[in-house]
Each structure stands twice: as C-alpha cells, then as structure tokens.
Motif scaffolding. Structure first.
Motif, mmCIF file in Angstrom:
data_model
loop_
_atom_site.group_PDB
_atom_site.id
_atom_site.type_symbol
_atom_site.label_atom_id
_atom_site.label_comp_id
_atom_site.label_asym_id
_atom_site.label_seq_id
_atom_site.Cartn_x
_atom_site.Cartn_y
_atom_site.Cartn_z
ATOM 1 N N GLY A 1 49.354 59.068 40.309
ATOM 2 C CA GLY A 1 49.587 60.341 39.629
ATOM 3 C C GLY A 1 48.508 60.605 38.609
ATOM 4 O O GLY A 1 47.853 59.687 38.116
ATOM 5 N N GLN A 2 48.310 61.887 38.282
ATOM 6 C CA GLN A 2 47.192 62.238 37.413
ATOM 7 C C GLN A 2 47.532 62.079 35.938
ATOM 8 O O GLN A 2 48.569 62.546 35.469
ATOM 9 C CB GLN A 2 46.755 63.676 37.688
ATOM 10 C CG GLN A 2 46.022 63.840 39.015
ATOM 11 C CD GLN A 2 45.415 65.218 39.151
ATOM 12 O OE1 GLN A 2 45.994 66.201 38.748
ATOM 13 N NE2 GLN A 2 44.229 65.288 39.726
ATOM 14 N N ALA A 3 46.640 61.397 35.226
ATOM 15 C CA ALA A 3 46.700 61.289 33.765
ATOM 16 C C ALA A 3 48.084 60.869 33.272
ATOM 17 O O ALA A 3 48.678 61.519 32.416
ATOM 18 C CB ALA A 3 46.283 62.620 33.138
ATOM 19 N N ASN A 4 48.619 59.765 33.836
ATOM 20 C CA ASN A 4 49.908 59.282 33.367
ATOM 21 C C ASN A 4 49.809 57.815 32.951
ATOM 22 O O ASN A 4 48.773 57.175 33.106
ATOM 23 C CB ASN A 4 51.000 59.488 34.428
ATOM 24 C CG ASN A 4 50.718 58.703 35.701
ATOM 25 O OD1 ASN A 4 50.034 57.677 35.690
ATOM 26 N ND2 ASN A 4 51.232 59.193 36.818
ATOM 27 N N VAL A 5 50.894 57.293 32.416
ATOM 28 C CA VAL A 5 50.875 55.940 31.869
ATOM 29 C C VAL A 5 50.616 54.887 32.948
ATOM 30 O O VAL A 5 49.967 53.864 32.685
ATOM 31 C CB VAL A 5 52.214 55.647 31.135
ATOM 32 C CG1 VAL A 5 53.391 55.667 32.108
ATOM 33 C CG2 VAL A 5 52.139 54.331 30.377
ATOM 34 N N TRP A 6 51.070 55.140 34.181
ATOM 35 C CA TRP A 6 50.863 54.159 35.243
ATOM 36 C C TRP A 6 49.398 54.058 35.629
ATOM 37 O O TRP A 6 48.880 52.955 35.834
ATOM 38 C CB TRP A 6 51.724 54.508 36.452
ATOM 39 C CG TRP A 6 53.178 54.569 36.111
ATOM 40 C CD1 TRP A 6 53.983 55.671 36.091
ATOM 41 C CD2 TRP A 6 53.994 53.469 35.686
ATOM 42 N NE1 TRP A 6 55.250 55.343 35.692
ATOM 43 C CE2 TRP A 6 55.286 53.981 35.437
ATOM 44 C CE3 TRP A 6 53.766 52.110 35.492
ATOM 45 C CZ2 TRP A 6 56.339 53.182 35.013
ATOM 46 C CZ3 TRP A 6 54.807 51.306 35.063
ATOM 47 C CH2 TRP A 6 56.077 51.838 34.831
ATOM 48 N N ASN A 7 48.744 55.190 35.725
ATOM 49 C CA ASN A 7 47.297 55.147 35.963
ATOM 50 C C ASN A 7 46.570 54.527 34.783
ATOM 51 O O ASN A 7 45.545 53.853 34.944
ATOM 52 C CB ASN A 7 46.750 56.545 36.237
ATOM 53 C CG ASN A 7 46.800 56.914 37.704
ATOM 54 O OD1 ASN A 7 46.932 56.051 38.560
ATOM 55 N ND2 ASN A 7 46.695 58.185 37.996
ATOM 56 N N GLY A 8 47.077 54.775 33.578
ATOM 57 C CA GLY A 8 46.482 54.162 32.399
ATOM 58 C C GLY A 8 46.576 52.642 32.446
ATOM 59 O O GLY A 8 45.614 51.933 32.118
ATOM 60 N N LEU A 9 47.725 52.138 32.872
ATOM 61 C CA LEU A 9 47.890 50.682 33.006
ATOM 62 C C LEU A 9 46.980 50.127 34.102
ATOM 63 O O LEU A 9 46.382 49.053 33.936
ATOM 64 C CB LEU A 9 49.350 50.359 33.321
ATOM 65 C CG LEU A 9 50.338 50.550 32.173
ATOM 66 C CD1 LEU A 9 51.767 50.355 32.666
ATOM 67 C CD2 LEU A 9 50.026 49.586 31.033
ATOM 68 N N LEU A 10 46.882 50.858 35.208
ATOM 69 C CA LEU A 10 46.001 50.414 36.298
ATOM 70 C C LEU A 10 44.548 50.369 35.825
ATOM 71 O O LEU A 10 43.817 49.409 36.123
ATOM 72 C CB LEU A 10 46.136 51.375 37.491
ATOM 73 C CG LEU A 10 45.330 51.019 38.749
ATOM 74 C CD1 LEU A 10 45.774 49.671 39.304
ATOM 75 C CD2 LEU A 10 45.484 52.117 39.796
ATOM 76 N N ALA A 11 44.130 51.394 35.071
ATOM 77 C CA ALA A 11 42.765 51.413 34.538
ATOM 78 C C ALA A 11 42.539 50.264 33.563
ATOM 79 O O ALA A 11 41.471 49.634 33.559
ATOM 80 C CB ALA A 11 42.499 52.756 33.851
ATOM 81 N N ALA A 12 43.558 49.954 32.760
ATOM 82 C CA ALA A 12 43.435 48.856 31.800
ATOM 83 C C ALA A 12 43.312 47.515 32.502
ATOM 84 O O ALA A 12 42.501 46.656 32.108
ATOM 85 C CB ALA A 12 44.634 48.864 30.857
ATOM 86 N N VAL A 13 44.102 47.305 33.553
ATOM 87 C CA VAL A 13 44.023 46.041 34.321
ATOM 88 C C VAL A 13 42.644 45.894 34.943
ATOM 89 O O VAL A 13 42.030 44.818 34.897
ATOM 90 C CB VAL A 13 45.117 46.008 35.408
ATOM 91 C CG1 VAL A 13 44.870 44.853 36.379
ATOM 92 C CG2 VAL A 13 46.494 45.894 34.773
#
Length: 344
Positions: free
Chosen positions: A42-54
């Motif tokens: 999904g776009q610009a959400n917390v799950w993508n944020g976590l994936l980017a952080a990992v």
C-alpha cells in the motif's frame, strides 16, 4: 580496483571515497522513499515504512561488516537493484479507485471547428444546513467552436504561499463560455497531495477541463486559498496552439497514462513541455518552486499589466473577496473580472 586506487594520490582517493559515499547515500535514501510510497503493502503507510526500515537496516549492517571498498559498492548495488527492478515495473493506470474529484477520464474530439469535451467536469459547491460544504458532482459533455477562441486568463492559486502554487488556464470562447484547464495529481480515494510523494509514483497525471465555477470556486471559497486572476498578453495564435496541444495531451493520457512528477511533470512543467524545445524559455527555479510563478510570468511579459508593478498587479488581481460574494451568481465569471487589469 584496489591497485587502481593505490596509484592515485591520497587526497584523490579521499575525494573519490566521499563522492561514492554521497552517491550511494542518495540512491539508498531515494529507494527508501520508493518502498515507502510505492511499495507492495500500500502507498505511504506504516507497513511500507516498516518494510523500508528492514531493507535499510539489512543494507546498513552488511555495509558496515565488509571492509574492502569494492565489496561495499557491491552490497550497495545489490541492495539498490533489489528495490529498483520491481519498482521500475510499476506502471501508471487509468483504472483505479479514484477520488470523486478525479473519477472520470476525459478526452476531446476535434471535428474541424467543433471541439467536443467528454467527461468535462462541472461540479457545484453548496453549503448544507450545518454550514459545511457539499459537493454536487457532475461530469458532462461540452461543445465549443475553435473559431470563437478569443483570449486566455491565468488563475494563480498560491495554496502554499511563495513555495508552491497551482496555475489554471482559462480559455475564453466568447458566448460559449470559459474552459479551464487544470493539470492535477490524479489521486485515489483517501490520498492527499504530497510534494515528496510527487517525486515517486504516488499519483497519475491528469489534464482536467472544467468550468470556472468548478475549478475556481473550489479554491477561493471551499478551500479558501489565495487566488489571483491575470489576463494573458499572448497572441490569439499562441493561445490557440496552447489550447490544441493541451487537447492532444489529454487524449494521449487517456490512451497512455503517465505519472505526475514534481520535477518533470507537474502543473507548470507539463505546460512548458507542450512547447517545442526551440520555443521554450530558459528554465527558471520558479517553474518548480512555483509560488512566485506569476512573478516570473510578469517579468516575461505574459500578463497584461497596464503599467503596474508586479506587487500592484498582484493586489489588483486578487479575487477571493468577490468570488465569495458571487458564489451563487449565474454570471460568476463576469463578476470576478470586473475592474481587473486587462479585462473588458
């Protein structure tokens, strides 16, 4: 590679090391944003944020653990390719769950002198009993004749002050009315505009042809953004060419959708791109940081100024007060032009 670096003076090795670190840092940061804004969750959400952080943490650990310079660069290359390859395959589409403002895909049919707009936006805005604005959506077919095109005005919506604005072209077809062109970020349900998101694949590009009572009132009265109305000093031929090239772009976007991009496909640069390269003005930073785009256009003689300074012209062209008063008037377009420089 280590042998090659060994033969360089020490200072040159340091310069190359700094430059390579900066380059790697740039790509890593940009692709971090690509995961966040365009990732698979999904776009610009917390799950993508976590994936980017990992992804970033894994890259950073590997980067720190290897010693040889060529291995560090290899780690960076592999990490970037892991993101870039699938991201490059993500393409634009006209078939998404669009927000109400962008629901329909417009196109134009040109039959000699007759210009027919399909999915021409004509929203109305009224206040409900609780004082809140209500949107009455309407998409219709509108016909004008090219022979009646007699001028153009430019609305300048400074929604973020000197930093960012939104220009709207209004083509004057005489007794057939005004046709506005608003170049928009086509947003999905629940999305809001983001300048940083506009660096990625967050929004499609949409050419919207609308009425002035739609494109202008939603900004002056509903959103209460400062809007200025300038009379164009361009020749009728240049206005006609600009109008027809805009029609061509809208039809192209219907068949081949494109992404909006803050740097090379925004509401200002897109208009500039419609001109042949030989006819484009030299690039000016105010085309990107376009809150002062009207200042740039004033300097280029694009506006009818009647001898006024830029500040005087801007003050004379501020239309919010009269737009609010004329909100429900059938002659809205006429009233907002009364007393403005260059207007009849």
């Amino acid at each position: 590679m280590s042998t090659l670096l060994h033969i360089h003076p020490e200072w040159l090795q340091r310069v190359l090391r700094v430059l390579s670190n900066v380059l790697v840092g740039f790509f890593v940061c940009y692709l971090f944003g690509a995961i966040f804004y365009d990732g698979p969750l999904g776009q610009a959400n917390v799950w993508n944020g976590l994936l980017a952080a990992v992804w970033f943490v894994c890259f950073f650990i590997l980067w720190r653990r290897v010693e040889e310079r060529w291995k560090k660069l290899l780690v960076a290359l592999v990490a970037c390719l892991i993101v870039y390859v699938p991201w490059s395959m993500v393409g634009p589409s006209n078939d998404k769950n669009w927000a109400q403002d962008f629901e329909k895909t417009g196109w134009v049919e040109v039959a000699d002198d007759e210009i027919i707009f399909y999915n021409f936006r004509d929203f109305d805005y009224t206040k409900g009993a609780d004082g809140a604005w209500e949107v009455n959506p309407l998409w219709r077919t509108k016909t004008v004749h090219l022979s009646k095109l007699q001028g153009m005005d430019i609305f300048h919506d400074r929604f973020l002050g000197n930093f960012m604005a939104h220009p709207i072209l209004s083509f004057d077809f005489g007794d057939e009315g005004h046709v506005c062109l608003s170049i928009e970020t086509r947003r999905e349900e629940g999305e809001t505009f983001s300048p940083i998101g506009g660096l990625y694949k967050m929004f499609e590009l949409q050419y919207l042809f609308t009425t002035e009572t739609d494109a202008v009132r939603v900004r002056t009265n509903v959103r209460e953004e400062p809007v200025f109305l300038y009379k164009s000093a361009l020749s009728t031929k240049k206005i006609r060419d600009l109008f027809l090239s805009s029609v061509v772009v809208q039809n192209e976007l219907k068949e081949n959708p494109q992404y909006y991009h803050v740097l090379n496909a925004n509401c200002t640069i897109s208009i500039r791109n419609q001109y042949p390269k030989s006819e484009r003005s030299p690039f000016d930073i105010r085309m990107l940081v376009n809150g002062l785009l009207d200042e740039y256009l004033y300097e280029k003689g694009v506006f009818v100024s009647e001898g006024l300074s830029y500040e005087e012209l801007r003050d004379a062209c501020h239309i919010n007060a009269v737009a609010r008063e004329a909100h429900s008037a059938p002659d809205f377009s006429k009233l907002i032009r009364v007393g403005r420089p260059g207007q009849n």
